[in-house]
Design a protein around this motif. Sequence first.
Motif, PDB file in Angstrom:
ATOM      1  N   THR A   3       0.844  -1.194   0.000  1.00 25.96           N
ATOM      2  CA  THR A   3       0.000   0.000   0.000  1.00 25.96           C
ATOM      3  C   THR A   3       0.880   1.245   0.000  1.00 25.96           C
ATOM      4  OG1 THR A   3      -0.082   0.211   2.395  1.00 25.96           O
ATOM      5  CG2 THR A   3      -1.735  -1.236   1.367  1.00 25.96           C
ATOM      6  N   ALA A   4       0.265   2.398  -0.240  1.00 25.72           N
ATOM      7  CA  ALA A   4       1.005   3.663  -0.216  1.00 25.72           C
ATOM      8  C   ALA A   4       1.624   3.895   1.150  1.00 25.72           C
ATOM      9  CB  ALA A   4       0.086   4.818  -0.600  1.00 25.72           C
ATOM     10  N   THR A   5       0.909   3.494   2.212  1.00 25.15           N
ATOM     11  CA  THR A   5       1.453   3.653   3.562  1.00 25.15           C
ATOM     12  C   THR A   5       2.689   2.794   3.734  1.00 25.15           C
ATOM     13  OG1 THR A   5      -0.721   4.180   4.446  1.00 25.15           O
ATOM     14  CG2 THR A   5       0.936   3.465   6.027  1.00 25.15           C
ATOM     15  N   VAL A 134      -1.914  27.406   2.122  1.00 26.06           N
ATOM     16  CA  VAL A 134      -1.598  26.364   1.153  1.00 26.06           C
ATOM     17  C   VAL A 134      -2.749  26.348   0.157  1.00 26.06           C
ATOM     18  CG1 VAL A 134      -1.232  23.892   0.817  1.00 26.06           C
ATOM     19  CG2 VAL A 134      -0.307  25.039   2.852  1.00 26.06           C
ATOM     20  N   ARG A 135      -2.391  26.442  -1.124  1.00 32.38           N
ATOM     21  CA  ARG A 135      -3.398  26.437  -2.192  1.00 32.38           C
ATOM     22  C   ARG A 135      -2.911  25.470  -3.268  1.00 32.38           C
ATOM     23  NH1 ARG A 135      -6.723  30.598  -0.950  1.00 32.38           N
ATOM     24  NH2 ARG A 135      -7.877  30.615  -2.884  1.00 32.38           N
ATOM     25  N   CYS A 136      -3.844  24.812  -3.902  1.00 28.36           N
ATOM     26  CA  CYS A 136      -3.476  23.930  -5.007  1.00 28.36           C
ATOM     27  C   CYS A 136      -3.306  24.765  -6.282  1.00 28.36           C
ATOM     28  CB  CYS A 136      -4.528  22.838  -5.201  1.00 28.36           C
ATOM     29  SG  CYS A 136      -6.090  23.402  -5.905  1.00 28.36           S
ATOM     30  N   ASP A 137      -2.832  24.139  -7.330  1.00 19.96           N
ATOM     31  CA  ASP A 137      -2.606  24.843  -8.598  1.00 19.96           C
ATOM     32  C   ASP A 137      -3.895  25.341  -9.241  1.00 19.96           C
ATOM     33  OD1 ASP A 137       0.112  24.611  -8.390  1.00 19.96           O
ATOM     34  OD2 ASP A 137       0.296  22.951  -9.810  1.00 19.96           O
ATOM     35  N   GLU A 146      -6.543  17.854   4.228  1.00 20.68           N
ATOM     36  CA  GLU A 146      -6.835  17.476   2.847  1.00 20.68           C
ATOM     37  C   GLU A 146      -5.583  17.313   1.992  1.00 20.68           C
ATOM     38  OE1 GLU A 146      -9.828  19.937   1.012  1.00 20.68           O
ATOM     39  OE2 GLU A 146     -11.083  19.864   2.807  1.00 20.68           O
ATOM     40  N   VAL A 147      -4.401  17.344   2.609  1.00 25.16           N
ATOM     41  CA  VAL A 147      -3.163  17.150   1.864  1.00 25.16           C
ATOM     42  C   VAL A 147      -2.969  15.652   1.637  1.00 25.16           C
ATOM     43  CG1 VAL A 147      -0.650  17.377   1.919  1.00 25.16           C
ATOM     44  CG2 VAL A 147      -2.098  19.245   2.761  1.00 25.16           C
ATOM     45  N   GLU A 148      -2.761  15.276   0.380  1.00 26.54           N
ATOM     46  CA  GLU A 148      -2.513  13.878   0.019  1.00 26.54           C
ATOM     47  C   GLU A 148      -1.062  13.755  -0.417  1.00 26.54           C
ATOM     48  OE1 GLU A 148      -5.337  11.353  -2.415  1.00 26.54           O
ATOM     49  OE2 GLU A 148      -3.746  11.795  -3.874  1.00 26.54           O
TER      50      GLU A 148
END
Length: 165
Positions: A3-5, A134-137, A146-148
Amino acid sequence: MTTATDLRLDRDTANCSIARALEVVGEKWTLLVLREIWYGVSRFSDLHKMLGCPRNLLAERLRKLVEHGILATETYQEDGSRSRSRYVVTAKGNDLVPAVLGLLQWGDKYRADPAGPAVINRHRDCGAPLSVQVRCDRDHPVPATEVEISPGPGFRTKADPEHAA
């Protein structure tokens, strides 16, 4: 199945960008030198007076910031005086402003003097106080929850034979 973890737990952190950045600017006096230069102090003697740190330590921090292209020196001369050097922020140094303002914002919220923050940073054009976000593009505000995190092109695991120590 991995898994990603699992991948993150087995990652090789030797190429971590945060750790590499901290090697250059992650020391208290380095950040305080940058603060004073952003506030307009540019000469060694004035930096020494403002910061009160040992001269040899200040000289080393300035040398490192110049070596890494965060600061540059330029020569100037006041009328009737010999030429001298001052420190100026480079474009690379200005790219650190959001990180340092983020630390300031956190400090103002959790560590400020009971009377309030020592300084207020404002937008010169309109006078509004600054805030770091913090802002997304796509220009959405992104809270920490909500940061992945996903592997990037430099991601590698400890088991990667190309990068094993």
